[in-house]
Design an enzyme around this catalytic site. Structure first.
Site, PDB file in Angstrom:
ATOM      1  N   HIS A  12       0.845  -1.204   0.000  1.00 47.26           N
ATOM      2  CA  HIS A  12       0.000   0.000   0.000  1.00 47.26           C
ATOM      3  C   HIS A  12       0.882   1.257   0.000  1.00 47.26           C
ATOM      4  CE1 HIS A  12      -3.452   2.485   0.768  1.00 47.26           C
ATOM      5  NE2 HIS A  12      -3.074   2.803   1.986  1.00 47.26           N
ATOM      6  N   HIS A 132     -23.386  10.838  -4.394  1.00 50.49           N
ATOM      7  CA  HIS A 132     -23.671  12.144  -3.802  1.00 50.49           C
ATOM      8  C   HIS A 132     -24.076  12.062  -2.322  1.00 50.49           C
ATOM      9  CE1 HIS A 132     -28.036  11.506  -3.659  1.00 50.49           C
ATOM     10  NE2 HIS A 132     -27.798  10.730  -4.699  1.00 50.49           N
TER      11      HIS A 132
END
Ligand SMILES: CC(C)(COP(=O)(O)OP(=O)(O)OC[C@H]1O[C@@H](n2cnc3c(N)ncnc32)[C@H](O)[C@@H]1OP(=O)(O)O)[C@@H](O)C(=O)NCCC(=O)NCCS
Length: 203
Positions: A12, A132
């Protein structure tokens, strides 16, 4: 531009280094509590050494997937007045009204749509979408390829496994783990581990 210290010299961390270069950082080093060398990068110390880095010269980002450990280290950095970066891959599509907290990393090909709020120390991993008006609280990890529909709230330190989907208008409590490929269609009120379609609590 300050020197970036990435805490966590694993896979990562390597991806975060690439994002940091694309964000304009020129000097990047790692610190790690166990590793001494890492691909072509220098590992310049352990988390015990963070006091040695002058805040005028250095910024930090934490590349540790474990949400509780990431939270602990970020809070330590902040309490010592050290700088914590926010990194966003240039391919990411983010609505202008979206707010993103410090220490959060948004990885390649994510989409975050209008009115969403992403807290501090989050990982929004490769090619995930957050639609959203979502609220993603601090230290949440959204794994690669997760799709989160509109008006979803995910509380602190919850981890959404790779390829999961979350229906619109869902609320998920803190400290949950959702397995790879989970589908969440009802609110989750109890912390624990959930898997399946639709998810069921296994731990
Ligand atoms: C959910 C998860 C954390 C569970 O791990 P664990 O605690 O070690 O649990 P186990 O592997 O012992 O599995 C327990 C049971 O759940 C089942 N299970 C585990 N993960 C599952 C999943 N994603 N979907 C469906 N069932 C799952 C196992 O088959 C097992 O069932 P059994 O008791 O009938 O044999 C893990 O399997 C997982 O999916 N991790 C997500 C990985 C990921 O997203 N990585 C991205 C990193 S960026």
């Amino acid at each position: 531009m300050k020197v970036l210290i990435i805490i966590g010299a694993g896979g990562h961390g390597k991806v975060i280094a690439d994002i940091a270069y694309s964000n304009g950082y020129k000097e990047i080093s790692f610190i790690d509590d166990t590793k001494k060398a890492f691909d072509n990068y220098q590992v310049v110390g352990t988390t015990k050494d963070i006091d040695k880095f002058d805040s005028n010269k250095y910024e930090f980002i934490i590349a540790i997937g474990n949400n509780k450990i990431r939270e602990k280290i970020q809070k330590k950095l902040v309490s010592k007045g050290l700088n914590v970066a926010t990194l966003i891959h240039p391919s990411v599509v983010i609505g202008p009204s979206v707010i993103i907290g410090k220490g959060t990393v948004i990885m390649a090909n994510c989409v975050i749509n209008a009115g969403s709020f992403i807290g501090e120390g989050c990982i929004i991993n490769t090619a995930s979408t957050i639609d959203h008006d979502c609220i993603i609280h601090d230290y949440v990890h959204i794994s690669p390829g997760v799709h989160i529909a509109g008006t979803v709230e995910i509380k602190e330190r919850t981890w959404i496994g790779i390829g999961s989907s979350i229906k619109n208008n869902i609320k998920i409590c803190e400290d949950c783990i959702f397995g790879a490929g989970s589908v969440v269609i009802k609110d989750i009120f109890n912390s624990g581990t959930y898997v399946g379609i639709p998810v069921k609590k296994i731990k």
